[in-house]
Design a protein around this motif. Structure first.
Motif, PDB file in Angstrom:
ATOM      1  N   GLY A 162      37.119  38.967  28.194  1.00  0.00           N
ATOM      2  CA  GLY A 162      37.761  40.400  28.775  1.00  0.00           C
ATOM      3  C   GLY A 162      37.206  39.699  30.433  1.00  0.00           C
ATOM      4  N   VAL A 163      36.521  38.792  30.603  1.00  0.00           N
ATOM      5  CA  VAL A 163      36.230  38.439  32.277  1.00  0.00           C
ATOM      6  C   VAL A 163      37.186  37.086  32.611  1.00  0.00           C
ATOM      7  CG1 VAL A 163      34.638  38.270  33.795  1.00  0.00           C
ATOM      8  CG2 VAL A 163      34.010  40.276  31.988  1.00  0.00           C
ATOM      9  N   ARG A 164      37.512  37.340  34.073  1.00  0.00           N
ATOM     10  CA  ARG A 164      38.268  36.287  34.983  1.00  0.00           C
ATOM     11  C   ARG A 164      37.151  35.678  35.808  1.00  0.00           C
ATOM     12  NH1 ARG A 164      41.236  38.543  31.831  1.00  0.00           N
ATOM     13  NH2 ARG A 164      41.614  40.354  33.275  1.00  0.00           N
ATOM     14  N   VAL A 165      37.496  34.634  36.014  1.00  0.00           N
ATOM     15  CA  VAL A 165      37.535  34.412  37.835  1.00  0.00           C
ATOM     16  C   VAL A 165      38.316  33.143  38.220  1.00  0.00           C
ATOM     17  CG1 VAL A 165      35.877  31.534  37.082  1.00  0.00           C
ATOM     18  CG2 VAL A 165      35.296  33.644  39.310  1.00  0.00           C
ATOM     19  N   ARG A 166      39.066  33.406  39.361  1.00  0.00           N
ATOM     20  CA  ARG A 166      39.873  32.232  40.278  1.00  0.00           C
ATOM     21  C   ARG A 166      39.193  32.485  41.887  1.00  0.00           C
ATOM     22  NH1 ARG A 166      42.745  37.986  40.643  1.00  0.00           N
ATOM     23  NH2 ARG A 166      42.798  38.677  43.145  1.00  0.00           N
ATOM     24  N   GLY A 167      40.020  31.583  42.298  1.00  0.00           N
ATOM     25  CA  GLY A 167      39.102  31.235  43.478  1.00  0.00           C
ATOM     26  C   GLY A 167      40.097  31.620  44.291  1.00  0.00           C
TER      27      GLY A 167
END
Length: 308
Positions: A162-167
């Motif tokens: 359920g977690v995402r990381v983006r620049g």
């Protein structure tokens, strides 16, 4: 040899950097000050170098340097002061000038007093007896931590469910990171709200690699955390800020962002990463950093005086 005192200019950045690195060598055993960070301070739009900076010289040699700036628009005034142990009189001369200037700066903001902060290594080259004689006292301690990196040990982590990381790649992303920063750090000691434009300048945006700025999102919360890192320090990769909104804490997002930064720096060939933390941080950050292998590099004390 007689000494003279004058304001600094951006052209003094090289000499000021050399003095700071002499102080670094005495305090932490090696130089860790980069010229671009000194130049950014000397070019800060909120600083009037003519009235808010001081250089003491003798025979063309820089003996001491002081800089004052106004981060709050109120009573809080910050100062920097660098001098070698043998230059006690020069240090005292700059301290007196700072203490005279700070109340005028605060009064211009509508405040009735100036609360002045100076950050010094806990085992400083500067003679702290001068500060004590003038009524300064230590009100806070920070730790600068560091950690070795290895590409095999520090791969980019898989995000939790359920977690995402983006620049941070668009202007909208940058505005979001600014908002997350303001909200995440609002309750921290010494926090001062800053406009988006001033925040960008204080980040050193001209030299900032936005590929090292990330936003983390979680289901049901949206963008709720961030990490800002820098790769322009000679000594080590640097994590400038990591923050998670209060509603999203306790989900491991801060640790995930740290591991993501470790992996990114290791992939770039960096062998060390560092960051700074308030030892009395109420969010549990010191324990988080300890669990992730960060250890003490050196300690920094915040000295304070109140002048009217």
């Amino acid at each position: 040899m007689p000494t003279s005192m004058r304001p600094a200019t951006p052209a003094d950045a090289v000499a000021v950097t050399a003095l700071m690195n002499q102080v670094d060598e005495l305090e932490i055993g090696r130089p860790e000050t980069d010229p671009h960070t000194v130049l950014a301070d000397l070019e800060h739009p909120g600083t009037d170098l003519e009235r808010d900076s001081w250089l003491v010289e003798a025979g063309g040699q820089l003996l001491a340097f002081g800089l004052l700036w106004d981060p709050s628009g109120g009573e809080r005034i910050d100062v920097d002061l660098y001098a070698l142990p043998s230059h006690r009189a020069e240090t005292d001369r700059i301290l007196a000038a700072m203490e005279a200037r700070a109340p005028a700066k605060a009064r211009a903001n509508g405040a009735t007093r100036a609360v002045v902060h100076l950050h010094l290594n806990a085992a400083p080259a500067l003679d702290t007896g001068l500060l004590q004689e003038r009524g300064w006292r230590v009100v806070r301690r920070y730790h600068v931590l560091h950690r070795p990196l290895d590409p095999a040990r520090d791969p980019l982590p898989e995000p939790p469910a359920g977690v995402r990381v983006r620049g941070c790649v668009t202007e909208e992303d940058r505005v979001r990171v600014h908002a997350l920063y303001q909200e995440s750090f609002a309750g921290h000691f010494g926090f001062q709200p800053r406009s988006y434009e001033m925040w960008l300048h204080d980040l050193g945006v001209r030299g900032l690699d936005w590929n090292l700025v990330w936003i983390v999102t979680a289901d049901g919360l949206g963008g709720c955390g961030f990490l800002i890192a820098r790769d322009d320090r000679e000594a080590m990769g640097w994590i400038r800020s990591v923050g998670v909104l209060p509603a999203a804490r306790g989900r491991g997002l801060g640790g995930f962002l740290l591991r993501h930064a470790f992996g990114a720096f290791a992939a770039r060939g960096r062998d060390t990463v560092g960051l700074g933390v308030d030892t009395r941080n109420a969010t549990g950050a010191p324990r988080l950093y300890e669990r992730h292998g960060l250890t003490l590099h050196y300690a920094v004390d915040t000295w304070e005086t109140v002048v009217r």
